[in-house]
Design a protein around this motif. Structure first.
Motif, PDB file in Angstrom:
ATOM      1  N   ALA A  68       0.829  -1.209   0.000  1.00  0.00           N
ATOM      2  CA  ALA A  68       0.000   0.000   0.000  1.00  0.00           C
ATOM      3  C   ALA A  68       0.865   1.262   0.000  1.00  0.00           C
ATOM      4  N   VAL A  69       1.910   1.277   0.804  1.00  0.00           N
ATOM      5  CA  VAL A  69       2.793   2.448   0.840  1.00  0.00           C
ATOM      6  C   VAL A  69       3.522   2.602  -0.489  1.00  0.00           C
ATOM      7  N   LEU A  72       1.044   4.091  -2.894  1.00  0.00           N
ATOM      8  CA  LEU A  72       0.798   5.480  -2.518  1.00  0.00           C
ATOM      9  C   LEU A  72       1.947   6.377  -2.960  1.00  0.00           C
ATOM     10  N   ASN A  75       2.063   6.830  -6.771  1.00  0.00           N
ATOM     11  CA  ASN A  75       1.004   7.731  -7.246  1.00  0.00           C
ATOM     12  C   ASN A  75       1.266   9.172  -6.858  1.00  0.00           C
ATOM     13  N   LEU A  76       1.745   9.402  -5.641  1.00  0.00           N
ATOM     14  CA  LEU A  76       2.040  10.779  -5.220  1.00  0.00           C
ATOM     15  C   LEU A  76       3.151  11.393  -6.062  1.00  0.00           C
ATOM     16  N   HIS A 118      10.221   3.959   0.726  1.00  0.00           N
ATOM     17  CA  HIS A 118       9.611   2.651   0.915  1.00  0.00           C
ATOM     18  C   HIS A 118      10.460   1.777   1.835  1.00  0.00           C
TER      19      HIS A 118
END
Length: 130
Positions: A68-69, A72, A75-76, A118
């Motif tokens: 998930a991170v 995220l 995408n950011l 990450h």
């Protein structure tokens, strides 16, 4: 004698939790196998040591959080490139025959910044849990 065995067991568990890469008496190959089977996000779910403080269910949650991170962050970073109009498709390096593979600014940013953040997330979750 029983007290000494219990103390040795506690030291062993602490070393597992600290992601130790060498255990006395192990060869380099045995150390590599134990390290990989206890610290790898996927392999650890199935092959971790029975005394390891992080259990399989917790490892699944850590893996899902890590994915998930990663999504995220990707995408950011992508949205930041689009918003700032930083030139995400600008070629930094051309590889392959006749420059058939272009490495862009977006790719380099994802590979460096995304990977570092990450990795920090994964290590912090591991140390919080273990």
């Amino acid at each position: 004698l029983e007290r000494e065995a219990e103390a040795q067991k506690r030291r062993f568990v602490r070393r597992l939790a600290a992601r130790a890469n060498h255990f006395p008496g192990n060869t380099w190959c045995e150390d590599w196998v134990q390290y990989t089977s206890n610290t790898h996000l996927v392999f650890g779910i199935f092959f971790h040591h029975p005394l390891h403080p992080v259990r399989s269910r917790e490892r699944v949650v850590i893996l899902l959080g890590s994915v998930a991170v990663g999504l995220l962050l990707s995408n950011l970073i992508y949205l930041w490139f689009v918003h700032v109009e930083f030139g995400m498709d600008d070629t930094v390096l051309s590889l392959g025959p006749n420059g058939s593979l272009d490495v862009t600014k977006l790719m380099i940013t994802l590979w460096t910044l995304g990977s570092v953040v990450h990795t920090l997330f994964d290590l912090s979750i591991w140390h919080i849990k273990a």
